[in-house]
Motif scaffolding. Structure first.
Motif, PDB file in Angstrom:
ATOM      1  N   THR A  85       7.355   4.751  -3.005  1.00 18.17           N
ATOM      2  CA  THR A  85       6.243   4.023  -2.438  1.00 18.17           C
ATOM      3  C   THR A  85       5.078   4.830  -3.176  1.00 18.17           C
ATOM      4  OG1 THR A  85       6.997   3.791  -0.341  1.00 18.17           O
ATOM      5  CG2 THR A  85       4.798   3.533  -0.654  1.00 18.17           C
ATOM      6  N   THR A 107      -1.383  13.258   1.415  1.00 19.98           N
ATOM      7  CA  THR A 107      -1.269  13.026   2.785  1.00 19.98           C
ATOM      8  C   THR A 107      -0.528  11.455   2.707  1.00 19.98           C
ATOM      9  OG1 THR A 107      -3.343  12.130   3.238  1.00 19.98           O
ATOM     10  CG2 THR A 107      -2.820  14.337   3.840  1.00 19.98           C
ATOM     11  N   TYR A 108       0.457  11.005   3.526  1.00 19.83           N
ATOM     12  CA  TYR A 108       0.928   9.939   3.685  1.00 19.83           C
ATOM     13  C   TYR A 108       1.300   9.570   5.232  1.00 19.83           C
ATOM     14  CZ  TYR A 108       4.297   5.865   3.529  1.00 19.83           C
ATOM     15  OH  TYR A 108       4.746   4.720   3.657  1.00 19.83           O
ATOM     16  N   THR A 110       0.972  11.954  10.308  1.00 23.93           N
ATOM     17  CA  THR A 110       0.661  12.138   8.957  1.00 23.93           C
ATOM     18  C   THR A 110       1.517  13.224   8.329  1.00 23.93           C
ATOM     19  OG1 THR A 110      -1.593  11.620   9.708  1.00 23.93           O
ATOM     20  CG2 THR A 110      -1.237  12.619   7.609  1.00 23.93           C
ATOM     21  N   ASP A 116       2.917   7.920   8.425  1.00 24.58           N
ATOM     22  CA  ASP A 116       3.752   6.913   8.854  1.00 24.58           C
ATOM     23  C   ASP A 116       4.535   7.471   9.943  1.00 24.58           C
ATOM     24  OD1 ASP A 116       6.489   5.012   7.036  1.00 24.58           O
ATOM     25  OD2 ASP A 116       5.917   5.166   9.297  1.00 24.58           O
ATOM     26  N   ASP A 151       1.014   5.629  -3.312  1.00 26.93           N
ATOM     27  CA  ASP A 151       0.124   6.026  -2.188  1.00 26.93           C
ATOM     28  C   ASP A 151      -0.735   4.807  -1.848  1.00 26.93           C
ATOM     29  OD1 ASP A 151      -2.084   8.942  -2.153  1.00 26.93           O
ATOM     30  OD2 ASP A 151      -1.518   7.241  -0.564  1.00 26.93           O
ATOM     31  N   PHE A 210       5.372   8.467  -3.311  1.00 26.81           N
ATOM     32  CA  PHE A 210       6.054   9.169  -2.259  1.00 26.81           C
ATOM     33  C   PHE A 210       7.587   8.515  -2.087  1.00 26.81           C
ATOM     34  CE2 PHE A 210       2.519  11.488  -0.866  1.00 26.81           C
ATOM     35  CZ  PHE A 210       1.282  10.588  -0.824  1.00 26.81           C
TER      36      PHE A 210
END
Lengths: 488, 620
Positions: free
Chosen positions: B81, B26-27, B58, B29, B83, B74
């Motif tokens: 990027t 999960t990320y 998310t 932004d 995590d 990611f």
């Protein structure tokens, strides 16, 4: 997240303070200095003693409330290269307390608003930086009480220091506190110590008016300046080793602001943690007098009129006690005005009178500033009326006229020019000083300087710097210096 | 620490988490337009794995991963990027790291960095701040008598097959330069490792190898690190092909250029046989122990210093049989040859008398053999028996002096048992020293080895000038209950197996634990019963310590009395001091008397230590 997970979560939070990664922050600073002197022999303009100084700082937060810090220095110059310890501390902090073990840090600040019983440069065992090592604990807002305790060892000589302050707040602006200081050393026949006990308090009388009182008593077995003196007796109490001061600040009346204090410092009151009552520094022994200050804000004008006076009677003339007492009187008057266009001006008259004579000084200063530049002009007459008739007079160089100018120009957003020049005209000689600097600040963390001259001659506010005003042998120094500074 | 954090983040729904369908990434932004997942599982393809966005901003994706360690990042609107919810990163690019087990669950991963500056650099260390107070007997008041800060900063840099480790160290009391008042920081130790199996290790002042020899007959114990100094450097090669294990080590003492080589070859795991070889070669100057053919002092009574050249060969063979899981039989035999050439020099270690004194050179040979039996009766019960003999033979190269010999014979019988809450052990040792009557006892002390003669048995050495017999018995008993432990340990020394104890040391104490608090207290008693030495008495020392665990590896301590590790330092200093006490034969017996009385006097001085010490220690 269900109801089974939440208690487990809270258990984790409560049981383990180690819920953050052990972060180690590294910061650093670099300074390189390269100097060329015209006066170097045998080769003029010889580039000598290049210096590289690098500081590396580690800040460690392994657990909540805990912090460790250490700073290491690397210095290389013409003599050698050294990697050595600069500072260290290990601290535990909560919302109402802090305790730390420290080494070579200045951790000695403690409030003493009137008598200035603690001055950190005396307490920290200064030898090109603080050298003391010890423990400090503070607490505050515990049932209205606050306190500080410092226990440490001197490192340049065999001795220890003990400092404590314990007080209580009565409301947001009133307090009463007790202070205890002790310095022990192992040089000379015992007993070798200096102990000070003080009581201090502040009361808010309304508005901007406060009353402060501070009374202290010292013990210093090796100091006996004065024999029993009726002037220092209060009934059966011997006050030779006492110091007391009381102050009211500020009483306001229309556009006037008034402040004043009365003080009495006994001839045997000694405090090794301060400069004031220290026999090796300011030695303010045997004084009884008052201080008064008045400020008038001219209505509808940006003009202030300031008058200050300090008068005391004493028998002490360093390093001995005289048979008779004399009076010292200091008066200071100033007019300060601000004008439209970023210009302000000041005119002041300063007068000091004691048993050795009277010295009067006049100062005129004007400063103009805008976004591109800042200019300061100073004119000072020092020791007015002291005429040497071509010969030197004790305690004075004679009347002298001092001119100074300071200029700062922003040539570009990254490039700045700065210069100072000063001239002195005395009864038997003239002298001058110049200093120029070109500063380049292209990036946020980098500075490069190109300098000419000796900055230390006039860095104490131009012609008011004693290195210039009281030294007729000052002359410009032909020195070029390149200085590079970098932070990360 | 970090595993807890990872678990916590997983519980909070942040960071990667295991699901029945795979690992869910999960990320968060809400402003991103497109987010992809890339890692070693899809060849770092920046667009192969698009993530989906939920209503709260998310981004998520579920990926089936094979067991093992995986790195990923990611790609957020084209930007790589790491995590932010995963504190574990690795490698030169700071990739996020996870580890998956065979059941598809996440396994905690040890971090390779704790600095924001680089994912490669891990800094850890130990900090100690210390205040000691005591009563000033002259002015009868409590004073702060000592402060100290000790810092060790370890830097660990890991790059796949290469690992670099070094330590910066300073101590504000021991390292203070009294001239400049500066405290220099030194690189105390360093090590670089290349590879895993085989691997090559270079080291500076760091013990990198612990020999698996059962009785340390040969061994490598960092000879140049202690007590000669801290300037050892070296190289080690290790390989473990199949049932074999080979270690080749070379160490050099920088200041004197002495060399040591060590080789160990071992075969087998459960039943094992091993061969160990060690060679020590070099020149050791200004040793303070005189050669046995010279009992001379200078005019002030100080020892004459000797320069020694050593060549020392030792070979040992050992074997271990494990007939059952709880029984092990171990035997070892070793032989050593030592050649020592000694020459006199002046007290300050210069060579001005070297040439004049060359005629007094002696040669020393050393032979040592050892036989031991270790029997593990039950899982936690071990019985051991050993016999060891070491013989030093001295010849003079040029002078017609008789050959002299010193022999140390040691019998050791011991037993230890760990029954969980009750642990006990005892050791009975008999050391016989046969030596010429004129041999100085300081020589015997130094060459017999400090481990053979415990502190409480020192008065025994040289009691009989011609034939010294001693025995000592040591025991240890520890009883534990929840939150409380009691212990009792000590030792007795006998001048003969049928005589009363000559000296004894006993320590009894307790250790209590309550939440984050620990209370430790001990009473130590030293007794000397040697009428022949005109030394008889008993001295007791108290020590108590209160410790508070601020955090798992951060403690605040308050103690009263002489701390145990200060006591060990004190004993080491006494050994050095006692070695300097006259060596002439006429003073021999008098010195034994002085030794006994000196020990009692020194113990009484320690017992008078009523200092209160506050110190804090933090490891990170």
């Amino acid at each position: 997240m269900n109801h089974r997970v939440l208690p487990l979560l809270w258990l984790l939070l409560a049981a383990s303070p180690v819920l953050e990664a052990s972060q180690v922050s590294l910061n650093g600073y670099y300074e390189g200095e390269f100097v060329a002197d015209k006066g170097r022999t045998p080769t003029p303009w010889n580039l000598w003693n290049p210096k590289n100084y690098f500081e590396l700082k580690f800040t460690i937060h392994p657990y909540s409330h805990l912090e460790a810090f250490t700073s290491l220095n690397l210095l290389s110059n013409a003599n050698d290269a050294r990697l050595y310890l600069n500072q260290f501390h290990l601290s535990l902090k909560t919302s109402r307390s802090e305790a730390l073990l420290f080494s070579r840090e200045d951790r000695f600040w403690m409030d003493s608003p009137l008598l200035h019983l603690i001055q950190t440069d005396r307490a920290r065992d200064d030898n090109w930086g603080p050298k003391a090592e010890g423990f400090r604990g503070d607490f505050w807002n515990l049932a209205g009480f606050f306190g500080t305790g410092i226990l440490y060892k001197f490192r340049t000589f065999r001795g220890e220091g003990y400092m404590a302050r314990l007080g209580r707040n009565f409301g947001p602006q009133n307090y009463l506190a007790w202070v205890y200081l002790k310095k022990d050393w192992h040089v000379g026949p015992p007993p070798t110590y200096n102990e000070v006990t003080a009581l201090q308090g502040q009361w808010h009388l309304g508005g901007a008016t406060y009353f402060r009182l501070e009374a202290a008593r010292s013990l210093h077995p090796q100091v006996r300046l004065a024999e029993p003196d009726p002037a220092w007796r209060l009934g059966s109490l011997d006050l030779r080793n006492w110091a007391v001061e009381a102050e009211i600040r500020y009483l306001t009346w229309h556009h006037f602001k008034l402040a004043g204090s009365v003080f009495a410092y006994g001839p045997n009151f000694t405090d090794e943690f301060s400069n004031r009552f220290n026999p090796s520094f300011d030695h303010e022994f045997d004084r009884r007098g008052f201080y008064a200050e008045a400020i008038y804000l001219l209505p509808y004008r940006a003009v202030n009129l300031i008058y200050k006076t300090r008068r005391f009677r004493t028998r002490y003339q360093h390093p001995v006690m005289l048979d008779h007492a004399y009076t010292t009187w200091w008066n200071y008057g100033e007019i300060y005005a601000e004008f439209i266009g970023g210009v302000n001006a000041k005119v002041s008259l300063d007068s000091w009178k004691d048993n050795l004579g009277t010295w009067n000084h006049f100062l005129f200063e004007v400063i103009g500033e805008n976004r591109a530049m800042r200019v300061k002009l100073q004119y000072m007459i020092k020791d007015i009326g002291v005429n040497t008739h071509g010969r030197e007079v004790e305690y004075s160089l004679g009347q002298r006229h001092l001119f100074g100018t300071e200029l700062r120009v922003n040539l570009t957003p990254s490039l700045q020019f700065y210069g100072r020049a000063a001239w002195g005209l005395g009864t038997f000689r003239t002298w001058e000083s110049v200093f120029f600097q070109l500063a380049y600040r292209r990036f946020q963390n980098t500075e490069v300087f190109l300098e000419y001259g000796e900055p230390g001659q006039t860095d104490g506010n131009l012609v008011q710097d004693w290195d210039f005003s009281d030294n007729p042998y000052v002359k410009p120094v032909d020195r070029l210096k390149v200085l590079v500074k970098f932070w990360f | 620490m970090i595993p807890n954090l990872l678990m916590l983040l997983t519980l909070l729904g942040a960071g990667p988490e295991a699901t029945p369908d795979g690992i869910r990434f999960t990320y968060y932004d809400p402003t991103a337009r497109q987010v992809y997942l890339a890692g070693d599982f899809n060849n770092w393809d920046p667009t192969a794995l698009p993530m989906q966005r939920d209503d709260k901003g998310t981004w998520w994706v579920v990926v089936k991963l094979s067991p093992g360690r995986h790195e990923y990042k990611f790609v957020v609107d084209g930007q790589w990027t790491a995590d932010p919810a995963n504190p574990i990163t690795a490698g030169a690019y700071g990739n996020s790291v996870i580890q998956v087990d065979e059941n598809g669950n996440l396994v905690p991963v040890l971090p390779t960095s704790n600095t924001p500056m680089s994912s490669l650099v891990y800094v850890h260390g130990n900090l100690l701040g210390f205040l000691k107070t005591a009563r000033d007997t002259v002015e009868n008041r409590f004073r702060l008598i000592d402060t100290q800060a000790d810092l060790k900063l370890d830097f660990n840099v890991t790059l796949d097959l290469v690992n670099l480790w070094f330590r910066l160290r300073y101590n504000t009391r021991q390292n203070l330069d009294t001239t400049t008042r500066l405290i220099p920081v030194r690189v105390e130790r360093a090590r670089a490792t290349l590879g895993h199996n085989p691997k090559i290790v270079t080291f500076y002042n760091r013990w990198v190898y612990e020999s698996p020899e059962p009785f340390r007959l040969v061994g490598y114990e960092g000879e140049f690190r202690e007590p000669f100094g801290r300037d050892e450097q070296g190289l080690m090669f290790q390989a473990e092909p199949g049932p074999w294990k080979a270690t080749l080590l070379y160490a050099n003492q920088i200041s004197t250029d002495r060399d040591l080589g060590y080789l160990r070859v071992q075969l087998g795991r459960r039943h094992r046989v091993g061969l160990s070889v060690r060679l020590l070669d070099g020149f050791n100057r200004a040793n303070q122990v005189p050669s046995p053919d010279s009992l001379r002092n200078d005019s002030t009574g100080n020892l004459i210093h000797f320069n020694l050249y050593d060549r020392d060969w030792t070979v040992a063979l050992d074997g271990t049989l494990r007939p059952t899981a709880t029984v092990a039989l171990t035997a070892a035999v070793g032989r050593g040859i030592r050649k020592r050439i000694a020459g006199e020099s002046d007290v300050d270690g210069t060579y001005s008398r070297w040439e004049r004194s060359h005629l007094s050179w002696t040669q020393a040979r050393r032979f040592r053999w050892f036989a031991g039996l270790r029997w593990q009766l039950k899982q936690h019960h071990v019985l051991h028996l050993s016999l060891e003999q070491e013989r030093h033979t001295y010849d003079s190269l040029f002078l017609p002096l008789p050959q002299r010999r010193v022999t140390f014979t040691t019998w050791t019988l011991g037993d230890s048992s760990d029954l969980g809450r009750l642990r006990w052990s005892w050791t009975l040792q008999r050391l016989t020293i046969q030596a010429p009557d004129s041999l100085p006892w300081a020589y015997l002390m130094a060459f017999s080895g400090y481990s053979r003669v415990p502190y409480f048995a020192w008065p025994l050495v040289g009691v009989s000038p011609t034939h010294t017999v001693e025995a000592s018995w040591r025991w240890q008993l520890r009883r534990e209950r929840p939150g409380l432990a009691l212990f009792y340990h000590g030792g007795l020394a006998f001048a003969g197996l049928r005589t009363a104890p000559l000296s004894a040391v006993e320590v009894v104490g307790m250790e209590g634990l309550w939440r984050k608090w620990r209370l430790y207290a001990e009473h130590r008693r030293f007794t000397l019963n040697a009428p022949d030495l005109e030394a008889k008495g008993s001295v007791g020392l108290w020590y108590a310590e209160l410790r508070y665990h601020i955090a798992p590896r951060a403690t605040l301590n308050l103690s009263w009395g002489l701390r145990p590790w200060d006591l060990n330092n004190e004993y080491r200093n006494r050994r050095a001091f006692l070695e300097q006490q006259g060596v002439t034969s006429s003073l021999l017996y008098t010195n034994f008397q002085r030794l006994g009385k000196a020990m009692l006097t020194a113990e009484r001085a320690l017992a008078d230590d009523r200092s209160v010490t506050l110190w804090a220690e933090l490891s990170f």
